[in-house]
Design a protein around this motif. Structure first.
Motif, PDB file in Angstrom:
ATOM      1  N   SER A  65       6.723   0.450  -2.353  1.00  0.00           N
ATOM      2  CA  SER A  65       7.509  -0.647  -2.897  1.00  0.00           C
ATOM      3  C   SER A  65       8.988  -0.324  -2.850  1.00  0.00           C
ATOM      4  O   SER A  65       9.806  -1.174  -2.515  1.00  0.00           O
ATOM      5  CB  SER A  65       7.105  -0.918  -4.346  1.00  0.00           C
ATOM      6  OG  SER A  65       5.891  -1.598  -4.370  1.00  0.00           O
TER       7      SER A  65
ATOM      8  N   GLY B  10       9.663  -2.346   0.141  1.00  0.00           N
ATOM      9  CA  GLY B  10       9.782  -3.591  -0.599  1.00  0.00           C
ATOM     10  C   GLY B  10      11.214  -3.903  -0.991  1.00  0.00           C
ATOM     11  O   GLY B  10      11.823  -4.844  -0.490  1.00  0.00           O
TER      12      GLY B  10
ATOM     13  N   ILE C 197      10.927  -3.309 -10.210  1.00  0.00           N
ATOM     14  CA  ILE C 197       9.516  -3.065  -9.933  1.00  0.00           C
ATOM     15  C   ILE C 197       8.804  -3.054 -11.278  1.00  0.00           C
ATOM     16  O   ILE C 197       9.208  -2.336 -12.194  1.00  0.00           O
ATOM     17  CB  ILE C 197       9.299  -1.732  -9.199  1.00  0.00           C
ATOM     18  CG1 ILE C 197       9.931  -1.786  -7.812  1.00  0.00           C
ATOM     19  CG2 ILE C 197       7.805  -1.426  -9.087  1.00  0.00           C
ATOM     20  CD1 ILE C 197       9.782  -0.515  -7.030  1.00  0.00           C
TER      21      ILE C 197
ATOM     22  N   ASP D 243       6.975  -6.071  -7.053  1.00  0.00           N
ATOM     23  CA  ASP D 243       8.390  -5.857  -6.750  1.00  0.00           C
ATOM     24  C   ASP D 243       9.015  -7.186  -6.357  1.00  0.00           C
ATOM     25  O   ASP D 243       8.336  -8.114  -5.938  1.00  0.00           O
ATOM     26  CB  ASP D 243       8.572  -4.782  -5.660  1.00  0.00           C
ATOM     27  CG  ASP D 243       8.070  -5.221  -4.303  1.00  0.00           C
ATOM     28  OD1 ASP D 243       8.534  -6.267  -3.817  1.00  0.00           O
ATOM     29  OD2 ASP D 243       7.232  -4.513  -3.712  1.00  0.00           O
TER      30      ASP D 243
ATOM     31  N   SER E  62       1.927 -11.874  -1.485  1.00  0.00           N
ATOM     32  CA  SER E  62       3.289 -11.628  -1.057  1.00  0.00           C
ATOM     33  C   SER E  62       3.948 -12.931  -0.631  1.00  0.00           C
ATOM     34  O   SER E  62       3.327 -13.767   0.010  1.00  0.00           O
ATOM     35  CB  SER E  62       3.284 -10.636   0.113  1.00  0.00           C
ATOM     36  OG  SER E  62       4.614 -10.359   0.471  1.00  0.00           O
TER      37      SER E  62
ATOM     38  N   GLY F 173       9.084 -11.069  -2.789  1.00  0.00           N
ATOM     39  CA  GLY F 173       8.450  -9.865  -3.300  1.00  0.00           C
ATOM     40  C   GLY F 173       6.962  -9.812  -3.046  1.00  0.00           C
ATOM     41  O   GLY F 173       6.367 -10.716  -2.483  1.00  0.00           O
ATOM     42  N   THR F 174       6.412  -8.687  -3.451  1.00  0.00           N
ATOM     43  CA  THR F 174       5.001  -8.421  -3.207  1.00  0.00           C
ATOM     44  C   THR F 174       4.346  -8.007  -4.515  1.00  0.00           C
ATOM     45  O   THR F 174       4.955  -7.318  -5.322  1.00  0.00           O
ATOM     46  CB  THR F 174       4.857  -7.259  -2.203  1.00  0.00           C
ATOM     47  OG1 THR F 174       5.669  -7.550  -1.070  1.00  0.00           O
ATOM     48  CG2 THR F 174       3.427  -7.063  -1.767  1.00  0.00           C
ATOM     49  N   THR F 175       3.114  -8.445  -4.686  1.00  0.00           N
ATOM     50  CA  THR F 175       2.342  -7.981  -5.836  1.00  0.00           C
ATOM     51  C   THR F 175       1.081  -7.322  -5.307  1.00  0.00           C
ATOM     52  O   THR F 175       0.337  -7.934  -4.550  1.00  0.00           O
ATOM     53  CB  THR F 175       1.948  -9.162  -6.734  1.00  0.00           C
ATOM     54  OG1 THR F 175       3.137  -9.757  -7.222  1.00  0.00           O
ATOM     55  CG2 THR F 175       1.100  -8.694  -7.903  1.00  0.00           C
TER      56      THR F 175
END
Lengths: 163, 599
Positions: free
Chosen positions: B326, B330, B348, B365, B438, B443-445
């Motif tokens: 991340s 990320g 994050i 993030d 994502s 962001g991405t989880t």
């Protein structure tokens, strides 16, 4: 004086053995390796194993494999009833149950009373034998049970650990 | 008389590790611009305790280094110096070095002498660095430092008999080696303030005990036995006349409740807050962001969520990987972020929460998100087969393929393409799942869904012949009794069953496990459709019995691994039941089928 000392040292050297029968033969194993003796019941079968591995039992929350020595060595009649006995062995880290014909006695033996086994056609491979001992009229075969049970031949332990 | 010092060494080393961990946490929490005197004192105390212990047990190198550390810390807490970012960095590195030294002492290795000296000089330099530059702070502290100095002594020595105190004052420094505040029983405090402080510091140590895991596991076993004994008692008492033997029946009901409560509380001993893993991440984030010139704020949510100790240990590596990813992939650099209209500092969030019977750990993030096009291009390059119009979910799964990395350059943090596949493997081993969401630019989880504990399984009991087996409930999709036209035999493939247009391989459990079944015709038995790693399969069994929670036990402790079986458990009647390993069974079946085909 010296004689007394000698006898006491002999006393301490004496080891106790549990004897059991398989067919017509009598076997002796180190009693310190025996955890308990119990009846045969409630064995859960395990798939794709040789017939002498009867399965696993619940020993107070611990799952323990059971081997029928009568089937393994083709001795005696492998019948299961209320008289069938199982010797629970404690071999270092491992616990194993062993079904035999009957448990006979506890005997005390001095090391010199155990004579080396001649290379005779025994059911047990001689590498697992400690020797022979006479118990009164009879003769008992003293077995290194730990070596036998942890051997590859029994297939109780993953081979990686054995090698 | 010789005393075996080794046992004390171990205690000291354990304690020192604890102090260091404590110190690290405090350092990371320290607000540089507005340092709290309490916190500085706590850090000082930790360093001081290590120094005292190491001096007593003859670890002079540790004592020497901690002495330098203490000198600097002392100036901080007396407000002669103001804490700076450099100092905190130096402290943290010093903590690492001390950890290494402790390790070295434990294993009997040598520590690099020069690195110790460098660190020592660095600390002393920081301590000497223009103490007078901050004129006002210095002056204001002169007055209080007189007091403080005395106060400081009392902190060190209040545990000593008062009579000795005066004479020691002059050589307090030297004496400090032998004083470990937290260890001496006599507590004569001259100032109320310091006494409360010390109690605060001592409280956690006294409210917990260290116990070996095997002792806890033994307890769990014994309680399991108790539960089984109880059900046996209940069974034999069931035919007793309820009126005549009212007391026995009542007692059994109480016994049941008590043993259930006991089982629950014993199981809870193995449960630890997830903070044991989360706790180390602030440091990781700090180190990585400094290395990569990124600004990242780490938010921890739900640190008190409890899960099994075994899981906690296994969770640490995958989470570290994910967090590194991340930060590295990320979160963008501050420049890119501000150009995109986001706050320079990325966030994050690591959160843990209970969801039904499982635990959800998320790493969220607000970075760039996954790049669909890039992933697809990479997949083509690596010849990874994909459907014509893959869904986002499918595309995101690509990052778990071994050797798959879209990082433009390989950094020493991540980008080598190992990692994500390991993460997925680790999580799968824990019987968990990885979920990715994502949105490009936002962001991405990454969510990890895990069972609460490795020790208990929600299972379905089923019967084949006279044998009872357990199947993990989570794998079961449906169960049905097939009709004649649903069953087909494909030459060389074995039997298949058609369920709503899908053909699933039919695995007869009795064949694979060599059992004598009650029924050999699938139409008379039950088919259980399960999800295996190689797709859906239908298991043919005699009968489904009940849904039940079981305690998982290993077969390997006293026996060996059995193919197709993942473990065992003990049923209410005291018998052992085996737990089926669905993935393995499916594989065994396809092996049997293919050997039949070739043979």
């Amino acid at each position: 004086m010296t004689r007394v000392e000698e006898s006491t040292t002999k006393q301490t050297e004496t080891e106790e053995f549990l004897t059991f029968t398989l067919g017509s033969e009598e076997y002796a194993i180190d009693i310190l390796k025996v955890q308990e003796i119990r009846g045969y019941d409630a064995v859960t079968k395990i798939a794709n194993t040789p017939d002498y591995i009867k399965g696993v039992i619940n020993m107070r929350g611990v799952i323990v494999p059971v081997v029928d020595m009568r089937l393994k060595f083709h001795l005696g009649n492998a019948t299961y009833d209320q008289f069938t006995v199982m010797i629970i062995l404690n071999l270092g880290q491992r616990i194993v149950g062993m079904v035999v014909d009957s448990v006979s006695d506890v005997i005390a033996l001095n090391p010199e009373e155990i004579r080396p086994a001649p290379d005779f056609g025994s059911t047990f491979d001689t590498q697992y034998l400690i020797g022979l001992a006479s118990v009164g009229e009879r003769m008992a075969i003293v077995v290194d049970i730990e070596k036998l049970m942890t051997s590859q031949e029994m297939g109780l332990i993953d081979q990686i650990i054995v090698s | 008389m010789t005393i075996d010092l080794n046992q004390f060494h171990k205690v000291f080393i354990d304690e020192a590790h604890e102090h260091l961990g404590n110190m690290e946490q405090l350092l990371l929490a320290l607000d540089i611009k507005n340092a709290n005197l309490e916190e500085l004192n706590a850090i000082f105390r930790a360093a001081h305790s290590i120094k005292g212990g190491s001096g007593t047990f003859g670890f002079s190198d540790i004592a020497e280094l901690t002495h330098a550390l203490e000198t600097l810390l002392d100036k901080l807490r007396k407000q002669i110096l103001d804490p700076t970012e450099q100092m905190v960095s130096a402290f943290l590195e010093c903590c690492d070095l001390l950890n290494d030294m402790l390790q070295a002492h434990q294993s009997g290795n040598e520590v690099d002498e020069s690195s110790i000296q460098t660190m020592r000089l660095r600390l002393l330099e920081l301590a000497d660095s223009d103490a007078t530059s901050d004129e006002s702070a210095f002056i204001s502290s002169i007055e209080s430092s007189e007091e403080n100095e005395g106060f400081g002594f009392f902190v060190d020595e209040k545990t000593l008999p008062a009579a000795q105190e005066k004479s020691i004052k002059e050589e307090a420094d030297g004496f400090g080696f032998f004083v470990d505040e937290s260890e001496l029983p006599a507590q004569k405090t001259n100032t109320v303030k310091s006494s409360t402080k010390q109690e605060n510091a001592k409280a956690p140590a006294e409210s917990s005990i260290r116990v070996g895991v095997e002792k806890v596991d033994q307890l769990i076993n014994l309680v399991g036995e108790l539960v089984i004994t109880r059900s046996m008692l209940a069974q034999s008492a069931s035919h007793l006349d309820p009126v005549q033997f009212e007391a026995i029946h009542e007692g059994l009901v109480n016994l049941e409740r008590n043993s259930r409560d006991l089982q629950e509380s014993v199981m809870s001993i193995r449960m630890l807050p997830i903070n044991f893993v989360f706790g180390r991440f602030p440091r990781l984030v700090r180190d990585l962001t400094q290395k990569m010139n990124k600004k990242v704020r780490l938010k921890l949510v739900g640190e008190e969520t409890e899960l099994d100790k075994g899981l906690i240990e296994k969770l640490s590596d995958p989470l570290t990987h994910l967090l590194r990813n991340s930060i590295d992939h990320g979160i963008e650099t501050p420049e890119v972020r501000s150009a995109a209209g986001k706050a320079e500092e990325g966030t994050i969030t690591m959160s843990a929460s209970h969801q039904g019977g499982s635990i959800l750990v998320q790493i969220i993030d607000d970075g760039a998100g996954l790049n669909r096009e890039k992933l697809l291009a990479k997949a083509r390059e690596k010849n990874i087969p994909l459907s014509d119009n893959p869904s986002d979910k499918e595309v995101w799964q690509l990052i778990f393929a071994a050797g798959f990395s879209t990082a433009q350059q390989v950094t020493d943090v991540s980008g080598r393409g190992v990692g994500m596949d390991v993460v997925q493997k680790n999580i799968a081993e824990m019987k968990g799942q990885v979920e990715i969401e994502s949105v490009a630019g936002q962001g991405t989880t990454i969510g990890l869904r895990l069972p609460l504990t490795l020790a208990i399984l929600d299972g379905m009991t089923l019967r084949v012949g006279s044998e009872i087996f357990i199947m993990p409930l989570t794998r079961i999709l449906e169960s049905l009794q097939p009709t004649h036209d649903q069953l087909k035999t494909v030459s060389g493939q074995g039997r298949v069953v058609q369920i709503r247009g899908e053909y699933l391989p039919l695995i007869a459990l009795y064949q694979i496990l060599n059992l004598e079944p009650e029924v050999i015709d699938p139409e008379k038995g039950i088919l259980v459709v399960v999800e295996s790693s190689s797709g859906k399969v239908a298991l043919f069994v005699d009968e489904l019995i009940a849904q039940q929670q079981v305690v998982i036990k290993s077969l390997e402790t006293h026996y060996r691994k059995v193919e197709g079986i993942s473990g065992a458990t003990i049923m209410g009647d005291g018998r052992v039941a085996l737990i089926l390993d669905i993935d393995k069974l499916a594989k065994m079946n396809s092996q049997v089928a293919s050997s039949e085909r070739t043979g």
